[in-house]
Design a protein around this motif. Structure first.
Motif, PDB file in Angstrom:
ATOM      1  N   GLY A  53       0.843  -1.199   0.000  1.00  0.00           N
ATOM      2  CA  GLY A  53       0.000   0.000   0.000  1.00  0.00           C
ATOM      3  C   GLY A  53       0.872   1.240   0.000  1.00  0.00           C
ATOM      4  N   GLY A  54       0.613   2.145  -0.943  1.00  0.00           N
ATOM      5  CA  GLY A  54       1.454   3.328  -1.096  1.00  0.00           C
ATOM      6  C   GLY A  54       1.395   4.280   0.087  1.00  0.00           C
ATOM      7  N   LYS A  55       0.205   4.528   0.617  1.00  0.00           N
ATOM      8  CA  LYS A  55       0.094   5.454   1.765  1.00  0.00           C
ATOM      9  C   LYS A  55       0.756   4.835   2.985  1.00  0.00           C
ATOM     10  N   GLU A  56       0.557   3.535   3.158  1.00  0.00           N
ATOM     11  CA  GLU A  56       1.167   2.811   4.281  1.00  0.00           C
ATOM     12  C   GLU A  56       2.691   2.812   4.135  1.00  0.00           C
ATOM     13  N   ARG A  57       3.172   2.688   2.885  1.00  0.00           N
ATOM     14  CA  ARG A  57       4.620   2.683   2.613  1.00  0.00           C
ATOM     15  C   ARG A  57       5.219   4.049   2.904  1.00  0.00           C
ATOM     16  N   LEU A  58       4.519   5.113   2.562  1.00  0.00           N
ATOM     17  CA  LEU A  58       4.994   6.475   2.851  1.00  0.00           C
ATOM     18  C   LEU A  58       5.168   6.668   4.358  1.00  0.00           C
ATOM     19  N   LEU A  82       0.324  13.570  -1.108  1.00  0.00           N
ATOM     20  CA  LEU A  82       1.502  13.028  -1.805  1.00  0.00           C
ATOM     21  C   LEU A  82       1.130  11.778  -2.580  1.00  0.00           C
ATOM     22  N   HIS A  83       0.300  10.951  -1.950  1.00  0.00           N
ATOM     23  CA  HIS A  83      -0.089   9.707  -2.611  1.00  0.00           C
ATOM     24  C   HIS A  83      -0.964   9.979  -3.836  1.00  0.00           C
ATOM     25  N   ALA A  84      -1.825  10.983  -3.733  1.00  0.00           N
ATOM     26  CA  ALA A  84      -2.667  11.340  -4.892  1.00  0.00           C
ATOM     27  C   ALA A  84      -1.774  11.836  -6.038  1.00  0.00           C
ATOM     28  N   ALA A  85      -0.767  12.630  -5.709  1.00  0.00           N
ATOM     29  CA  ALA A  85       0.161  13.128  -6.744  1.00  0.00           C
ATOM     30  C   ALA A  85       0.935  11.958  -7.352  1.00  0.00           C
ATOM     31  N   LYS A  86       1.354  11.051  -6.496  1.00  0.00           N
ATOM     32  CA  LYS A  86       2.068   9.851  -6.978  1.00  0.00           C
ATOM     33  C   LYS A  86       1.194   9.056  -7.942  1.00  0.00           C
ATOM     34  N   THR A  87      -0.075   8.904  -7.607  1.00  0.00           N
ATOM     35  CA  THR A  87      -0.981   8.147  -8.485  1.00  0.00           C
ATOM     36  C   THR A  87      -1.085   8.827  -9.849  1.00  0.00           C
ATOM     37  N   THR A 124      -3.380  -4.694  -3.717  1.00  0.00           N
ATOM     38  CA  THR A 124      -3.403  -3.597  -2.747  1.00  0.00           C
ATOM     39  C   THR A 124      -3.287  -2.235  -3.439  1.00  0.00           C
ATOM     40  N   THR A 125      -2.999  -2.242  -4.728  1.00  0.00           N
ATOM     41  CA  THR A 125      -2.769  -0.944  -5.382  1.00  0.00           C
ATOM     42  C   THR A 125      -4.090  -0.213  -5.650  1.00  0.00           C
ATOM     43  N   THR A 126      -3.986   1.049  -5.982  1.00  0.00           N
ATOM     44  CA  THR A 126      -5.132   1.934  -6.237  1.00  0.00           C
ATOM     45  C   THR A 126      -5.916   1.463  -7.474  1.00  0.00           C
ATOM     46  N   PRO A 127      -7.272   1.438  -7.414  1.00  0.00           N
ATOM     47  CA  PRO A 127      -8.063   0.893  -8.525  1.00  0.00           C
ATOM     48  C   PRO A 127      -7.705   1.467  -9.903  1.00  0.00           C
TER      49      PRO A 127
HETATM   50  C1  XBP Z   1       1.467  -3.812  -4.328  1.00  0.00           C
HETATM   51  C2  XBP Z   1       1.609  -2.654  -3.451  1.00  0.00           C
HETATM   52  C3  XBP Z   1       1.160  -1.337  -3.912  1.00  0.00           C
HETATM   53  C4  XBP Z   1       2.033  -0.656  -4.928  1.00  0.00           C
HETATM   54  C5  XBP Z   1       1.737   0.815  -4.934  1.00  0.00           C
HETATM   55  O1  XBP Z   1       1.470  -5.031  -3.574  1.00  0.00           O
HETATM   56  O2  XBP Z   1       2.057  -2.782  -2.339  1.00  0.00           O
HETATM   57  O3  XBP Z   1       1.110  -0.524  -2.801  1.00  0.00           O
HETATM   58  O4  XBP Z   1       3.392  -0.822  -4.596  1.00  0.00           O
HETATM   59  O5  XBP Z   1       0.397   1.078  -5.162  1.00  0.00           O
HETATM   60  P1  XBP Z   1       0.750  -6.350  -4.079  1.00  0.00           P
HETATM   61  P2  XBP Z   1      -0.392   2.256  -4.382  1.00  0.00           P
HETATM   62  O6  XBP Z   1       1.332  -6.676  -5.422  1.00  0.00           O
HETATM   63  O7  XBP Z   1       1.099  -7.409  -3.074  1.00  0.00           O
HETATM   64  O8  XBP Z   1      -0.748  -6.104  -4.144  1.00  0.00           O
HETATM   65  O9  XBP Z   1       0.555   3.399  -4.210  1.00  0.00           O
HETATM   66  O10 XBP Z   1      -1.539   2.566  -5.299  1.00  0.00           O
HETATM   67  O11 XBP Z   1      -0.828   1.690  -3.054  1.00  0.00           O
END
Ligand code: XBP
Ligand code: MG
Length: 258
Positions: A53-58, A82-87, A124-127
């Motif tokens: 998850g990108g927000k969780e990773r940040l 930041l995550h919206a800009a990244k998307t 887990t990534t953004t739709p």
């Molecule tokens: C994918 C992720 C995602 C992407 C980033 O893991 O962890 O968070 O790295 O996407 P998995 P967002 O392949 O196990 O699903 O920034 O949209 O979260």
């Protein structure tokens, strides 16, 4: 005996190597745009991938490298922005056709559709990241190939929690035993196995050293007729690439073992 009815695919690392030259670059572009001194090199990004998850990773990055950032009263909002800009940056990169699919992915999906198997996504990534990758790298109408797309914040607990897979199974109204999952990472495999799904693992650029205990097979990729996959674990039954027939065999063997 339960027959194979559906295939459920992870996205990042499984459909395409999206992390190092996709998500990572998009994060860095967002940091630069926001005037932040952060830069995630390829090695650091590998460590940060421990958190999905990108927000969780940040947030995980801040805890380790810039804890003061999290003390700002608007830290949550900053992370969301930041995550919206990244998307936005990621979508631009993907739309340019910048991220090719892994060997065998498009072929196997076409074959599975022709054989009447149902397809779904659990990620887990953004739709929007998923739909744009499908459109740019698979086929213009590929979003419609998938009966269910489970992505992002639709469940509160991301992988390695099984929640996204359980959500997809519920939407499809199928038991886990009627499906196979496709994953590339330890966190992803933990999630699919915990949801009761037999899982085929294909390695990706950051995951070759992960622990894939419990997988049906561990392969370099799905392979193509003219490009055999490398087999780390599992019985290919004499085949050099993964096709629907092999998936049916693996599924049946797994059911009879259970
Ligand atoms: C994918 C992720 C995602 C992407 C980033 O893991 O962890 O968070 O790295 O996407 P998995 P967002 O392949 O196990 O699903 O920034 O949209 O979260
Ligand atoms: Mg993945």
């Amino acid at each position: 005996m339960e027959t194979l009815q559906a295939l459920i695919f992870d996205v990042d690392g499984t459909l395409a190597d999206t992390e190092r030259d996709g998500h990572r670059l998009a994060f860095n572009a967002a940091f630069a745009e926001a005037g932040l001194p952060w830069h995630w090199d390829a090695a650091l990004y590998g460590e940060l991938l421990a958190v999905t998850g990108g927000k969780e990773r940040l947030r995980f990055f801040c805890e380790r490298h810039d804890p003061d950032f999290l003390k700002r009263p608007d830290a949550d909002e900053q992370i969301r922005a930041l995550h919206a800009a990244k998307t936005k940056h990621y979508l631009e990169l993907v739309a340019k056709g910048g991220i090719p699919l892994q060997p065998g992915v498009a072929r196997l999906m076409r074959e599975a559709r022709a054989a009447g198997l149902r397809l779904a996504i659990a990620t887990t990534t953004t739709p929007e990241n998923v739909t744009s990758l499908l459109k740019a790298s698979l086929a213009p109408d590929a979003e419609r190939w998938f009966e269910v797309i489970g992505a992002g914040d639709v469940v509160p607990k991301k992988k390695p929690a099984p929640d996204i897979y359980l959500w997809v199974l519920e939407k499809m109204n199928l038991p886990a035993t009627a499906c196979l999952a496709f994953e590339d990472s330890e966190n992803g495999l933990k999630a699919s196995l915990a949801a009761g799904l037999a899982t085929v693992v294909t390695e990706s650029e950051y995951t070759a050293d992960h622990d894939f205990s419990g997988a049906l097979a561990v392969l370099s990729d799905l392979g193509e007729p003219d490009k055999p996959c490398e087999v780390r674990r599992g019985d290919m039954h004499g085949k050099t690439y993964v096709d629907v027939d092999l998936l049916r065999r693996w599924h049946a063997e797994n059911i009879s073992k259970a």
